[in-house]
Enzyme design. Structure first.
Site, PDB file in Angstrom:
ATOM      1  N   GLY A  89      60.051  67.493  14.739  1.00  0.00           N
ATOM      2  CA  GLY A  89      58.811  68.229  14.926  1.00  0.00           C
ATOM      3  C   GLY A  89      57.541  67.492  14.541  1.00  0.00           C
ATOM      4  N   ASN A 116      62.396  68.509  21.991  1.00  0.00           N
ATOM      5  CA  ASN A 116      62.110  69.939  22.043  1.00  0.00           C
ATOM      6  C   ASN A 116      60.628  70.236  21.852  1.00  0.00           C
ATOM      7  OD1 ASN A 116      63.878  72.822  20.679  1.00  0.00           O
ATOM      8  ND2 ASN A 116      61.864  72.778  21.569  1.00  0.00           N
ATOM      9  N   THR A 117      60.135  69.957  20.631  1.00  0.00           N
ATOM     10  CA  THR A 117      58.786  70.397  20.275  1.00  0.00           C
ATOM     11  C   THR A 117      57.709  69.783  21.168  1.00  0.00           C
ATOM     12  OG1 THR A 117      59.584  70.529  18.001  1.00  0.00           O
ATOM     13  CG2 THR A 117      57.210  70.669  18.323  1.00  0.00           C
ATOM     14  N   ALA A 135      64.751  63.649  18.024  1.00  0.00           N
ATOM     15  CA  ALA A 135      63.740  64.082  17.047  1.00  0.00           C
ATOM     16  C   ALA A 135      62.622  63.062  16.856  1.00  0.00           C
ATOM     17  CB  ALA A 135      64.348  64.394  15.687  1.00  0.00           C
ATOM     18  N   GLY A 136      61.433  63.597  16.690  1.00  0.00           N
ATOM     19  CA  GLY A 136      60.262  62.777  16.396  1.00  0.00           C
ATOM     20  C   GLY A 136      59.438  62.412  17.603  1.00  0.00           C
ATOM     21  N   LYS A 148      76.393  69.700  18.451  1.00  0.00           N
ATOM     22  CA  LYS A 148      75.366  68.825  17.895  1.00  0.00           C
ATOM     23  C   LYS A 148      75.391  69.029  16.388  1.00  0.00           C
ATOM     24  CE  LYS A 148      70.455  68.002  17.487  1.00  0.00           C
ATOM     25  NZ  LYS A 148      69.099  68.523  17.696  1.00  0.00           N
TER      26      LYS A 148
END
Lengths: 65, 265
Positions: free
Chosen positions: B160, B209-210, B187-188, B99
């Site tokens: 994040g 993830n977050t 992301a986001g 990645k």
């Protein structure tokens, strides 16, 4: 000789990369290494001599996003 | 629904990729991975201290989960840094997958488009299978495809932030203009609805993830994200209705009762 390992100044007696990693207590199975920001494959550790003021990055698997 | 897909010739069933950071514990991470149904998890490499064995514990547990590992180059700011870190990752994680992240701005962790393309080109030539984390810029994504990236991962919003998809038009354009590329929103994402939205746009997958790791109950949120992925993907395959600017009654408009009252008025 004085070298830099993961941002810390270290004094080591060994010469080869493999011996230095052993001297500093790194576990071979968990470690990958760059010398002076260039990747050094494990198969080259025995033959790779480290010189004074060389910089080692010794990395291990970690969580990541 | 049999909806298998593949990335770089690896067949997958799940379209959800999971990051492994920011979980309260390894046990919670393991539970979230299981509930999400993911088959791909991301990892990183960091400087180690011989007296701390945290990395070993993480890696041992991750290997027990039978997932594909996608190492990242997070923290790199130049193509050469990313290429070196990718080579180190390949040795320890035993995978050609990478990645690719090359940060150009620390404030919003925005990828550096110029270094990113150079890095992708270098890595493809070294035999890597590159998953490129990028902004949603069409020309940039086209360049990444041109140098050999089969998987391109545009952001929905900065890492994040949980803001969801900030530029839907650009993501729709990417889908339309790069039909041969596997597009994974990366992301986001903050809510399952963001995941469903990406999948409804025809994205091939979502990496997050977050949003899971920092939920009150990460395993439960992982399950919600799994269902959101399935819902969005299924809706995309079903072919959503066309949007209309005016109201159209869903109940048939013939033989209406009380018609005579309206005629009198």
């Amino acid at each position: 000789m004085q070298i830099n390992v993961n941002g810390q100044e270290q004094t080591v007696e060994s010469i080869t990369l493999r011996a230095i990693l052993e001297e500093l207590g790194y576990d071979e199975d968990d470690s990958v290494v760059a010398v002076n920001s260039e990747f050094v494959p494990k198969v080259q550790w025995n033959d790779r001599n480290i010189h004074p003021n060389d910089t080692l990055d010794v990395l291990a698997p970690m969580v990541g996003g | 629904m049999d909806d298998k897909w593949s990335v770089y010739d690896t067949k997958l069933t799940s379209r959800l990729f999971l990051g492994t950071a920011r979980y309260p514990s390894l046990a919670v991470l393991q539970a979230a991975i299981k509930k999400s149904g993911t088959e791909v998890v991301t990892t990183s490499l960091r400087r180690q201290n011989p007296s701390q064995k945290g990395g070993k514990s993480f890696w041992n547990k991750l290997q027990q989960l039978d997932c594909w590992v996608l190492p990242n180059t997070a923290g790199c700011h130049t193509a050469n840094e990313a290429t070196t870190l990718a080579q180190m990752s390949r040795e320890i994680f035993q995978t050609d997958w990478i990645k690719l992240e090359v940060t150009g701005d620390e404030y919003n962790l925005q990828p550096d488009p110029f270094e990113l393309v150079v890095a992708a080109d270098q890595l493809v030539k070294l035999g890597f299978k590159v998953f490129a984390y990028t902004t949603e810029d069409l020309v940039l994504c086209s360049r990444l495809r041109d140098v050999g990236c089969e998987v391109i991962m545009p952001w929905g919003a900065p890492i994040g932030t949980g803001k969801g998809i900030l530029n839907q038009y650009a993501l729709e354009t990417l889908r339309n203009r790069l039909p041969e590329v596997s597009l994974v929103l990366d992301a986001g994402v903050g809510q399952p609805s963001h995941v469903a939205q990406a999948m409804e746009l025809g994205f091939d997958g979502v990496l997050l993830n977050t949003a899971i790791a920092t939920a009150d109950d990460p395993a439960q949120m992982a399950e919600a994200m799994k269902y959101a992925t399935l819902a969005g993907r299924t809706a995309y395959l079903a072919g959503p209705m066309a949007e209309s600017g005016t109201a159209n009654p869903s109940t048939p408009n013939v033989d209406l009762p009380f018609w005579q009252n309206r005629q009198q008025n």
